[in-house]
Scaffold this motif. Structure first.
Motif, PDB file in Angstrom:
ATOM      1  N   GLU A  83       0.832  -1.213   0.000  1.00  0.00           N
ATOM      2  CA  GLU A  83       0.000   0.000   0.000  1.00  0.00           C
ATOM      3  C   GLU A  83       0.862   1.257   0.000  1.00  0.00           C
ATOM      4  O   GLU A  83       0.591   2.219  -0.717  1.00  0.00           O
ATOM      5  CB  GLU A  83      -0.905   0.038   1.238  1.00  0.00           C
ATOM      6  CG  GLU A  83      -2.188  -0.739   1.081  1.00  0.00           C
ATOM      7  CD  GLU A  83      -3.038  -0.707   2.354  1.00  0.00           C
ATOM      8  OE1 GLU A  83      -2.997   0.300   3.101  1.00  0.00           O
ATOM      9  OE2 GLU A  83      -3.728  -1.717   2.611  1.00  0.00           O
ATOM     10  N   GLY A  84       1.911   1.244   0.816  1.00  0.00           N
ATOM     11  CA  GLY A  84       2.810   2.396   0.877  1.00  0.00           C
ATOM     12  C   GLY A  84       3.520   2.627  -0.451  1.00  0.00           C
ATOM     13  O   GLY A  84       3.723   3.776  -0.865  1.00  0.00           O
ATOM     14  N   SER A  85       3.874   1.547  -1.135  1.00  0.00           N
ATOM     15  CA  SER A  85       4.534   1.676  -2.446  1.00  0.00           C
ATOM     16  C   SER A  85       3.609   2.323  -3.453  1.00  0.00           C
ATOM     17  O   SER A  85       4.026   3.180  -4.234  1.00  0.00           O
ATOM     18  CB  SER A  85       4.941   0.310  -3.006  1.00  0.00           C
ATOM     19  OG  SER A  85       5.573  -0.450  -2.046  1.00  0.00           O
ATOM     20  N   VAL A  86       2.337   1.910  -3.444  1.00  0.00           N
ATOM     21  CA  VAL A  86       1.353   2.488  -4.369  1.00  0.00           C
ATOM     22  C   VAL A  86       1.195   3.979  -4.077  1.00  0.00           C
ATOM     23  O   VAL A  86       1.178   4.808  -4.997  1.00  0.00           O
ATOM     24  CB  VAL A  86      -0.009   1.757  -4.259  1.00  0.00           C
ATOM     25  CG1 VAL A  86      -1.084   2.504  -5.035  1.00  0.00           C
ATOM     26  CG2 VAL A  86       0.117   0.314  -4.742  1.00  0.00           C
ATOM     27  N   ALA A 114       4.403   0.614  -8.701  1.00  0.00           N
ATOM     28  CA  ALA A 114       4.655   0.016  -7.396  1.00  0.00           C
ATOM     29  C   ALA A 114       4.743  -1.494  -7.551  1.00  0.00           C
ATOM     30  O   ALA A 114       4.073  -2.074  -8.407  1.00  0.00           O
ATOM     31  CB  ALA A 114       3.534   0.372  -6.432  1.00  0.00           C
ATOM     32  N   PHE A 115       5.608  -2.121  -6.747  1.00  0.00           N
ATOM     33  CA  PHE A 115       5.702  -3.580  -6.762  1.00  0.00           C
ATOM     34  C   PHE A 115       5.956  -4.057  -5.341  1.00  0.00           C
ATOM     35  O   PHE A 115       6.923  -3.636  -4.712  1.00  0.00           O
ATOM     36  CB  PHE A 115       6.823  -4.042  -7.692  1.00  0.00           C
ATOM     37  CG  PHE A 115       6.760  -5.512  -8.028  1.00  0.00           C
ATOM     38  CD1 PHE A 115       6.088  -5.949  -9.167  1.00  0.00           C
ATOM     39  CD2 PHE A 115       7.353  -6.459  -7.199  1.00  0.00           C
ATOM     40  CE1 PHE A 115       6.014  -7.303  -9.480  1.00  0.00           C
ATOM     41  CE2 PHE A 115       7.281  -7.812  -7.495  1.00  0.00           C
ATOM     42  CZ  PHE A 115       6.610  -8.237  -8.645  1.00  0.00           C
ATOM     43  N   GLN A 116       5.084  -4.938  -4.860  1.00  0.00           N
ATOM     44  CA  GLN A 116       5.250  -5.469  -3.503  1.00  0.00           C
ATOM     45  C   GLN A 116       6.237  -6.627  -3.539  1.00  0.00           C
ATOM     46  O   GLN A 116       6.030  -7.599  -4.272  1.00  0.00           O
ATOM     47  CB  GLN A 116       3.904  -5.940  -2.945  1.00  0.00           C
ATOM     48  CG  GLN A 116       4.023  -6.392  -1.501  1.00  0.00           C
ATOM     49  CD  GLN A 116       2.668  -6.639  -0.843  1.00  0.00           C
ATOM     50  OE1 GLN A 116       1.618  -6.466  -1.454  1.00  0.00           O
ATOM     51  NE2 GLN A 116       2.709  -7.028   0.411  1.00  0.00           N
ATOM     52  N   VAL A 117       7.307  -6.502  -2.772  1.00  0.00           N
ATOM     53  CA  VAL A 117       8.336  -7.550  -2.763  1.00  0.00           C
ATOM     54  C   VAL A 117       9.041  -7.595  -1.413  1.00  0.00           C
ATOM     55  O   VAL A 117       9.307  -6.558  -0.802  1.00  0.00           O
ATOM     56  CB  VAL A 117       9.371  -7.304  -3.896  1.00  0.00           C
ATOM     57  CG1 VAL A 117      10.107  -5.975  -3.699  1.00  0.00           C
ATOM     58  CG2 VAL A 117      10.378  -8.451  -3.997  1.00  0.00           C
ATOM     59  N   ASP A 118       9.300  -8.797  -0.947  1.00  0.00           N
ATOM     60  CA  ASP A 118      10.183  -9.010   0.201  1.00  0.00           C
ATOM     61  C   ASP A 118      11.560  -9.306  -0.388  1.00  0.00           C
ATOM     62  O   ASP A 118      11.759 -10.349  -1.009  1.00  0.00           O
ATOM     63  CB  ASP A 118       9.659 -10.195   1.018  1.00  0.00           C
ATOM     64  CG  ASP A 118      10.589 -10.585   2.162  1.00  0.00           C
ATOM     65  OD1 ASP A 118      11.695 -10.020   2.271  1.00  0.00           O
ATOM     66  OD2 ASP A 118      10.193 -11.475   2.941  1.00  0.00           O
ATOM     67  N   VAL A 119      12.501  -8.395  -0.220  1.00  0.00           N
ATOM     68  CA  VAL A 119      13.816  -8.566  -0.872  1.00  0.00           C
ATOM     69  C   VAL A 119      14.579  -9.786  -0.352  1.00  0.00           C
ATOM     70  O   VAL A 119      15.535 -10.231  -0.995  1.00  0.00           O
ATOM     71  CB  VAL A 119      14.710  -7.301  -0.740  1.00  0.00           C
ATOM     72  CG1 VAL A 119      14.092  -6.113  -1.473  1.00  0.00           C
ATOM     73  CG2 VAL A 119      14.982  -6.973   0.731  1.00  0.00           C
TER      74      VAL A 119
END
Ligand code: NAD
Ligand code: 4PL
Length: 246
Positions: free
Chosen positions: A41-44, A56-61
């Motif tokens: 959500e924060g990335s968006v 935006a892309f949700q990812v756990d690095v």
């Protein structure tokens, strides 16, 4: 015409703090920014507010499969990658007494393994282009040995070593790898943690008065991402008001 026009940049941990300021600065310089963060959500929210094109892309690095999905998306949607900023990290406040193996692994997984996984992917995307920029967020805690952050300091020491070693091995592909080392900076994460109590003390150690803000860090990252930094690789730049004179 911005100096990063037609460049595609991934910024990890871009949803808040220093990463958010980096996203804004790269976008203002003309880059297309991929705001990559575990906080979807924060990335968006950040991507939506940027000038120019951004996604935006949700990812756990720290998750190899999720990182692979990120690079697949970039290849599919943009066809190339010019800049990677490894900014995502957990910033703990954990006294040494409480650093058990689980806590140690929690930090290494994101702060060091994450940088490795993202850099490996970026190398694959950049190597056939003859050009690329990788910028790693280090920390001046590696010089100060700052308390309550042993696992973090160790991971950042690893990031510095990887920066130097990788620069050596990928220079032949025109890829530069550098690190930026902020001092205590007023990011959202720090302001919500016990670290915020240290601003007064850290100011007494700085050459300059005042408090470091995320916007004080971002321009150095943008410079290292630009053509002006073509001849700089394997380096660490302290951006900390002269706290560490190294
Ligand atoms: P912050 O906590 O405000 O923001 C960190 C961001 O990283 C968050 O958006 C968070 O969701 C994201 N993140 C955390 N784990 C993730 C994961 N597994 N995958 C993807 N994203 C993840 O932090 P900040 O203070 O802005 O720090 C940014 C960078 O600067 C970090 O590398 C930090 O070590 C470095 N740094 C910060 C300071 C400081 O005082 N703020 C000083 C030196 C270095
Ligand atoms: C000097 O990287 O560089 C606190 C918290 N104090 O995360 C940091 C200093 C913190 C730092 C950092």
């Amino acid at each position: 015409m911005g100096r990063l026009e037609n460049r595609v940049a991934i910024v990890t941990g871009g949803a808040q703090g220093i990463g958010e300021a980096i996203c804004r600065r790269l976008a203002d310089d003309g880059a297309t920014v991929v705001v990559a963060d575990i906080n979807g959500e924060g990335s968006v929210a950040v991507a939506t507010g940027l000038s120019g094109s951004a996604v935006a892309f949700q990812v756990d690095v720290g998750d190899a499969d999720e990182v692979a999905a990120l690079f697949a998306m970039v290849q599919e949607d943009f066809g190339h990658l010019d800049i990677l900023v490894n900014n995502a990290a957990i910033v703990p406040f954990t006294p040494w007494e409480d650093v058990d193996f689980e806590e140690w692994r929690r930090i290494q997984r994101v702060n060091l393994d994450g940088v490795f996984l993202m850099s490996r992917g970026a190398y694959e995307a950049m190597k056939d282009q003859g050009k690329g920029r990788i910028i790693n967020m280090c920390s001046n805690t590696v010089f100060a040995g700052t308390p309550n952050m042993a696992a973090y300091v160790a991971a950042k020491g690893g990031v510095l070593g990887l920066t130097r070693a990788m620069a050596t091995e990928v220079g032949g592909y025109g890829i530069t790898v550098n690190a930026v080392s902020p001092g205590l900076t007023a990011s959202a994460g720090v302001l919500a943690s016990p670290h915020q109590e240290a601003f007064g003390f850290v100011e007494t150690l700085q050459a300059l008065d005042g408090r470091g803000e995320p916007e004080d860090i971002a321009p150095t990252v943008a410079f290292l991402a630009s053509d002006d930094a073509r001849w700089i690789t394997g380096q660490l730049i302290n951006v900390d008001g002269g706290h560490i004179r190294h």
